[in-house]
Motif scaffolding. Sequence first.
Motif, short mmCIF file in Angstrom:
data_model
loop_
_atom_site.label_atom_id
_atom_site.label_comp_id
_atom_site.label_asym_id
_atom_site.label_seq_id
_atom_site.Cartn_x
_atom_site.Cartn_y
_atom_site.Cartn_z
N GLU A 58 0.83 -1.21 0.00
CA GLU A 58 0.00 0.00 0.00
C GLU A 58 0.86 1.26 0.00
N ALA A 59 1.87 1.30 0.87
CA ALA A 59 2.75 2.47 0.96
C ALA A 59 3.52 2.67 -0.34
N LEU A 60 4.04 1.58 -0.92
CA LEU A 60 4.77 1.69 -2.18
C LEU A 60 3.86 2.19 -3.30
N CYS A 61 2.65 1.65 -3.37
CA CYS A 61 1.72 2.08 -4.43
C CYS A 61 1.37 3.56 -4.29
N ASN A 62 1.12 4.00 -3.06
CA ASN A 62 0.80 5.41 -2.84
C ASN A 62 1.98 6.32 -3.15
N GLU A 63 3.16 5.90 -2.76
CA GLU A 63 4.33 6.75 -2.99
C GLU A 63 4.77 6.74 -4.45
N LEU A 64 4.72 5.58 -5.08
CA LEU A 64 5.18 5.47 -6.47
C LEU A 64 4.06 5.76 -7.48
N GLN A 65 2.84 6.01 -6.95
CA GLN A 65 1.69 6.29 -7.80
C GLN A 65 1.48 5.20 -8.83
N CYS A 66 1.28 3.99 -8.33
CA CYS A 66 1.07 2.85 -9.21
C CYS A 66 0.05 1.91 -8.59
N LEU A 67 -0.34 0.92 -9.31
CA LEU A 67 -1.22 -0.13 -8.80
C LEU A 67 -0.37 -1.31 -8.38
N PRO A 68 -0.90 -2.19 -7.53
CA PRO A 68 -0.10 -3.34 -7.08
C PRO A 68 0.46 -4.18 -8.23
N ASN A 69 -0.28 -4.30 -9.32
CA ASN A 69 0.23 -5.12 -10.42
C ASN A 69 1.46 -4.50 -11.09
N ASP A 70 1.75 -3.21 -10.83
CA ASP A 70 2.97 -2.59 -11.36
C ASP A 70 4.20 -3.00 -10.57
N LEU A 71 4.00 -3.50 -9.35
CA LEU A 71 5.12 -3.90 -8.51
C LEU A 71 5.63 -5.30 -8.85
N PHE A 72 4.89 -6.00 -9.69
CA PHE A 72 5.24 -7.37 -10.04
C PHE A 72 5.24 -7.55 -11.56
N ARG A 73 6.14 -8.36 -12.04
CA ARG A 73 6.15 -8.77 -13.45
C ARG A 73 5.49 -10.14 -13.48
N ILE A 74 4.54 -10.32 -14.33
CA ILE A 74 3.77 -11.56 -14.37
C ILE A 74 4.26 -12.40 -15.53
N GLU A 75 4.70 -13.62 -15.23
CA GLU A 75 5.11 -14.56 -16.26
C GLU A 75 4.09 -15.68 -16.31
N ILE A 76 3.57 -15.95 -17.50
CA ILE A 76 2.57 -16.99 -17.68
C ILE A 76 3.16 -18.07 -18.57
N THR A 77 3.11 -19.31 -18.08
CA THR A 77 3.58 -20.45 -18.86
C THR A 77 2.47 -21.50 -18.92
N ASP A 78 2.63 -22.43 -19.81
CA ASP A 78 1.66 -23.52 -19.97
C ASP A 78 0.24 -22.98 -20.18
N ALA A 79 0.11 -21.96 -21.02
CA ALA A 79 -1.20 -21.37 -21.28
C ALA A 79 -1.48 -21.41 -22.78
N THR A 80 -2.74 -21.54 -23.10
CA THR A 80 -3.14 -21.51 -24.50
C THR A 80 -3.25 -20.06 -24.95
N ALA A 81 -3.31 -19.88 -26.25
CA ALA A 81 -3.48 -18.54 -26.81
C ALA A 81 -4.78 -17.92 -26.31
N ASP A 82 -5.83 -18.72 -26.18
CA ASP A 82 -7.12 -18.22 -25.68
C ASP A 82 -7.00 -17.76 -24.23
N ASP A 83 -6.26 -18.51 -23.41
CA ASP A 83 -6.05 -18.11 -22.01
C ASP A 83 -5.38 -16.74 -21.94
N ILE A 84 -4.34 -16.56 -22.72
CA ILE A 84 -3.61 -15.29 -22.74
C ILE A 84 -4.51 -14.16 -23.23
#
Length: 149
Positions: A58-84
Amino acid sequence: MKITLKNNVRTTMASRDITMWKDLAERLKNNQDYSITRTSLARQIEQETPAYSLSLIEALCNELQCLPNDLFRIEITDATADDIRNLTRREKPFEFGHIIEADSATSKESPATNADSASQQQDDFDDEDELVGGRVSHQNAGSIRKREK
């Protein structure tokens, strides 16, 4: 489908021109009422798989003016094109969460006028919210907690 979260705080910091742990620790303390030493902050953020508390996120998001998903890089494996495609076509940043715009302005208008203007303002934003999701504003974590009490 397998989702892996990778730490992206350093990249988010750099995009905000914050390069030193000391600077971020001071900003978190002064602006967000979140006390953490630069050493502890660096240790947590430099880990490959950090265990962040919700209050730190919460503190990082407020200070950096971002959403929580900006604090993480999301890697997706074993997914179909439709899932993505289904994941990336979402109109809003969260499936089950909500971003709520808090009314921080206090008005001296009469309640009837205030209600009419709030209703008109909401009507103006309905279509836009459908397209882009809710709004986020820079808030001090301490003031949010005080308001909730």
